[in-house]
Design a protein around this motif. Structure first.
Motif, PDB file in Angstrom:
ATOM      1  N   UNK A   1       3.400  10.364   3.440  1.00  0.00           N
ATOM      2  CA  UNK A   1       3.519  12.126   2.599  1.00  0.00           C
ATOM      3  C   UNK A   1       2.429  12.982   3.196  1.00  0.00           C
ATOM      4  N   UNK A   2       2.742  14.295   3.633  1.00  0.00           N
ATOM      5  CA  UNK A   2       1.565  15.040   4.078  1.00  0.00           C
ATOM      6  C   UNK A   2       0.950  15.742   2.463  1.00  0.00           C
ATOM      7  N   UNK A   3       1.421  15.649   1.692  1.00  0.00           N
ATOM      8  CA  UNK A   3       1.573  15.894   0.214  1.00  0.00           C
ATOM      9  C   UNK A   3      -0.123  15.117  -0.323  1.00  0.00           C
TER      10      UNK A   3
ATOM     11  N   UNK B   1       0.496  -1.293   0.128  1.00  0.00           N
ATOM     12  CA  UNK B   1       0.129   0.011  -0.021  1.00  0.00           C
ATOM     13  C   UNK B   1       0.536   1.498  -0.286  1.00  0.00           C
ATOM     14  N   UNK B   2       1.924   1.187   0.484  1.00  0.00           N
ATOM     15  CA  UNK B   2       2.571   2.197   0.286  1.00  0.00           C
ATOM     16  C   UNK B   2       4.557   1.914  -0.260  1.00  0.00           C
ATOM     17  N   UNK B   3       4.173   2.293  -1.461  1.00  0.00           N
ATOM     18  CA  UNK B   3       5.610   2.016  -2.433  1.00  0.00           C
ATOM     19  C   UNK B   3       6.599   3.318  -2.306  1.00  0.00           C
ATOM     20  N   UNK B   4       6.389   4.588  -1.271  1.00  0.00           N
ATOM     21  CA  UNK B   4       7.980   5.535  -1.277  1.00  0.00           C
ATOM     22  C   UNK B   4       8.257   4.951   0.493  1.00  0.00           C
ATOM     23  N   UNK B   5       9.033   6.199   1.097  1.00  0.00           N
ATOM     24  CA  UNK B   5       9.234   5.537   2.380  1.00  0.00           C
ATOM     25  C   UNK B   5       8.659   4.303   3.419  1.00  0.00           C
ATOM     26  N   UNK B   6       9.676   3.115   3.908  1.00  0.00           N
ATOM     27  CA  UNK B   6       8.880   2.403   4.558  1.00  0.00           C
ATOM     28  C   UNK B   6       9.146   3.172   5.886  1.00  0.00           C
ATOM     29  N   UNK B   7       7.963   2.889   6.227  1.00  0.00           N
ATOM     30  CA  UNK B   7       7.439   3.085   7.609  1.00  0.00           C
ATOM     31  C   UNK B   7       7.954   2.044   8.721  1.00  0.00           C
TER      32      UNK B   7
ATOM     33  N   UNK C   1       6.076  10.699  -7.769  1.00  0.00           N
ATOM     34  CA  UNK C   1       4.633   9.478  -8.094  1.00  0.00           C
ATOM     35  C   UNK C   1       4.842   8.693  -6.581  1.00  0.00           C
ATOM     36  N   UNK C   2       5.628   8.100  -5.532  1.00  0.00           N
ATOM     37  CA  UNK C   2       5.375   7.409  -5.476  1.00  0.00           C
ATOM     38  C   UNK C   2       4.871   7.167  -3.750  1.00  0.00           C
ATOM     39  N   UNK C   3       5.111   8.466  -3.261  1.00  0.00           N
ATOM     40  CA  UNK C   3       4.800   9.431  -2.387  1.00  0.00           C
ATOM     41  C   UNK C   3       3.637   9.785  -2.139  1.00  0.00           C
ATOM     42  N   UNK C   4       3.231  10.726  -3.459  1.00  0.00           N
ATOM     43  CA  UNK C   4       1.770  11.367  -3.555  1.00  0.00           C
ATOM     44  C   UNK C   4       0.671  10.997  -4.624  1.00  0.00           C
ATOM     45  N   UNK C   5       1.144  10.126  -5.201  1.00  0.00           N
ATOM     46  CA  UNK C   5      -0.133   9.284  -5.972  1.00  0.00           C
ATOM     47  C   UNK C   5      -1.035   8.587  -5.467  1.00  0.00           C
ATOM     48  N   UNK C   6      -2.456   9.110  -5.334  1.00  0.00           N
ATOM     49  CA  UNK C   6      -3.238   7.949  -4.569  1.00  0.00           C
ATOM     50  C   UNK C   6      -3.495   6.405  -5.102  1.00  0.00           C
ATOM     51  N   UNK C   7      -2.626   6.011  -6.092  1.00  0.00           N
ATOM     52  CA  UNK C   7      -3.079   5.640  -7.370  1.00  0.00           C
ATOM     53  C   UNK C   7      -1.912   3.995  -7.176  1.00  0.00           C
ATOM     54  N   UNK C   8      -0.813   4.432  -6.631  1.00  0.00           N
ATOM     55  CA  UNK C   8       0.710   3.936  -6.419  1.00  0.00           C
ATOM     56  C   UNK C   8       0.787   4.437  -5.326  1.00  0.00           C
TER      57      UNK C   8
END
Length: 347
Positions: A258-260, A202-208, A245-252
Motif C-alpha cells: 500500500x502506497x500509504x 510480513x504483510x497481513x494486508x492484500x495478498x501478493x 491497520x494491516x495495510x498501513x501499519x509498519x508494526x503489522x
C-alpha cells in the motif's frame, strides 16, 4: 474454510492461561510491564481494550549442561528469545510444540547459545469463538518477556537474539520496532543485539498475487491460504483496528504494498532473514529483505533454501536445507558484531 476454523482447535495446545508442566519442562510466569507501554502501543491498547496480563514462558537448555532456570548469565553469554509461529491463532511456546524444533536446532548447532527462552504470548480469536487478544496483545506480551530477560534475569540487550518464525517473525519485527522507536523511554530496555526472521509473515494486508508470483507455490507449499483460514486469522489478530491497520501499519505489515505505508528500519540491529524458495509468502519476504537492506546495508544477511517450504526449520525431515540453514545461523551468531556483513549471504 479449514476444519478447525469451523470446530475450534482439534488439538488442545498449551496456552497463556496456565503453565503446562511435564518431565524436564522449565516453565515460569512472566509479569506484565504496563509502565513500559507508551506512545502508539498505548494508543492501540486503549483502542482495542487490550490489557497487560501475566503469561507463561519456557526455558530450554542445551543438552549436557546443568543450568538453573533463570540463573544470572555469565559475562557475555548470549540467549535466544524465541517467538513461535502459527498465524497468531495457533501453536505454542511449549517445548512439546512442533515450533520448538527451531529452538532445539539452534541450540544444537550454535556454540555461543546455551539456553532459549520461549514466550507463551496470547493467541487471537474471534467469532464464532470467544473474541480474545487482538493486536497489540501479543506485542505487549513479547515486551514483557524481553523485559524479563533484561531486568530480571540480567542479560545485556546486546546479548539477546530475538528469533521468530512465521507470525513469530512478524512479532519479532514489531517488538524490535517498538524498542527502537521508544529507546530511552523510562526503563524500557535497549534493542536486542540481533534478530533472526524465519519465513516472516510480513504483510497481513492484500495478498501478493499476480502472474508469476510466489502464490503459484500454493500446490507445493503446505501453507494453503484458503479464504476461511486466512481471513479468520486476520480478523482475529486485527480485531477492532481492521484491515486498514494491516495495510498501513509498519508494526503489522512491514512489507505492505500500500502506497500509504510509511516505514524505515533505521536503528534496527543486525538481522538474519531466512526464506524458502518454494514458499507461498516468498514475495513478501523479499520485499521486506530489500526494505531492510535499503536502511541497514550489510547488517542484513539473507539465506534462501531454493526448495524450502514455509518455515521449513520446524520440520526435521527437511534436509539438507534445515541443517545448512542452522549452520549458517550459528556462524552468523558467532561473528563479532563489527564483522557482520552480507559477504556470507546468499543474496
Amino acid at each position: 474454510m479449514g476444519l478447525s476454523a469451523k470446530t475450534g482447535p482439534i488439538i488442545n495446545h498449551p496456552n497463556y492461561k496456565a503453565i503446562t508442566l511435564g518431565p524436564g519442562i522449565n516453565g515460569l510466569w512472566v509479569d506484565p510491564v504496563p509502565k513500559l507501554i507508551t506512545g502508539k502501543l498505548e494508543m492501540w491498547m486503549k483502542a482495542t481494550s487490550v490489557t497487560p496480563v501475566r503469561i507463561p514462558g519456557y526455558w530450554t537448555h542445551k543438552k549436557g549442561y546443568d543450568i538453573k532456570v533463570g540463573v544470572t548469565p555469565l559475562l557475555g553469554e548470549k540467549v535466544l528469545y524465541h517467538l513461535h509461529g502459527g498465524a497468531y491463532i495457533r501453536l505454542s511456546a511449549h517445548p512439546s510444540d512442533m515450533t520448538a524444533t527451531v529452538s532445539r536446532g539452534i541450540l544444537q548447532h550454535t556454540e555461543a547459545i546455551y539456553r532459549v527462552f520461549a514466550l507463551e504470548y496470547r493467541l487471537s480469536s474471534s467469532k464464532p469463538f470467544e473474541v480474545d487478544a487482538p493486536f497489540p496483545a501479543a506485542l505487549i506480551d513479547a515486551l514483557a518477556g524481553y523485559n524479563y530477560l533484561v531486568n530480571e534475569v540480567g542479560f545485556a540487550p546486546t546479548d539477546i537474539v530475538i528469533a521468530g518464525d512465521s507470525a513469530g517473525g512478524n512479532l519479532a519485527l514489531a517488538l524490535t520496532r517498538y524498542l527502537v522507536e521508544y529507546k530511552g523511554f523510562d526503563k524500557l530496555p535497549a534493542p536486542p543485539g540481533g534478530i533472526i526472521l524465519l519465513s516472516p509473515w510480513s504483510d497481513l494486508g492484500v495478498p501478493h498475487m499476480s502472474p508469476g508470483s510466489s502464490y503459484n507455490f500454493v500446490d507445493s507449499d503446505y501453507l494453503h491460504p484458503t479464504v476461511g483460514t486466512v481471513n479468520y486469522a486476520k480478523d482475529s489478530f486485527l480485531g477492532p483496528l481492521g484491515l486498514g491497520a494491516a495495510v498501513r501499519n509498519p508494526y503489522i505489515s512491514p512489507a505492505s504494498l500500500n502506497p500509504s505505508l510509511v516505514i524505515n528500519f533505521k536503528g534496527f540491529p543486525r538481522t538474519f532473514i531466512v526464506a524458502g524458495g518454494a514458499e507461498i509468502i516468498y514475495d513478501q519476504i523479499i520485499i521486506l529483505r530489500d526494505r531492510m537492506i535499503q536502511d541497514l546495508g550489510d547488517q542484513v544477511t539473507y539465506h534462501e533454501a531454493k526448495d524450502g517450504i514455509h518455515d521449513y526449520l520446524i520440520f526435521e525431515w527437511h534436509e539438507p536445507e534445515r541443517t545448512e540453514t542452522l549452520k549458517a545461523i550459528a556462524e552468523w551468531v558467532s561473528m563479532p558484531v563489527a564483522s557482520q556483513s552480507s559477504e556470507g549471504s546468499d543474496f
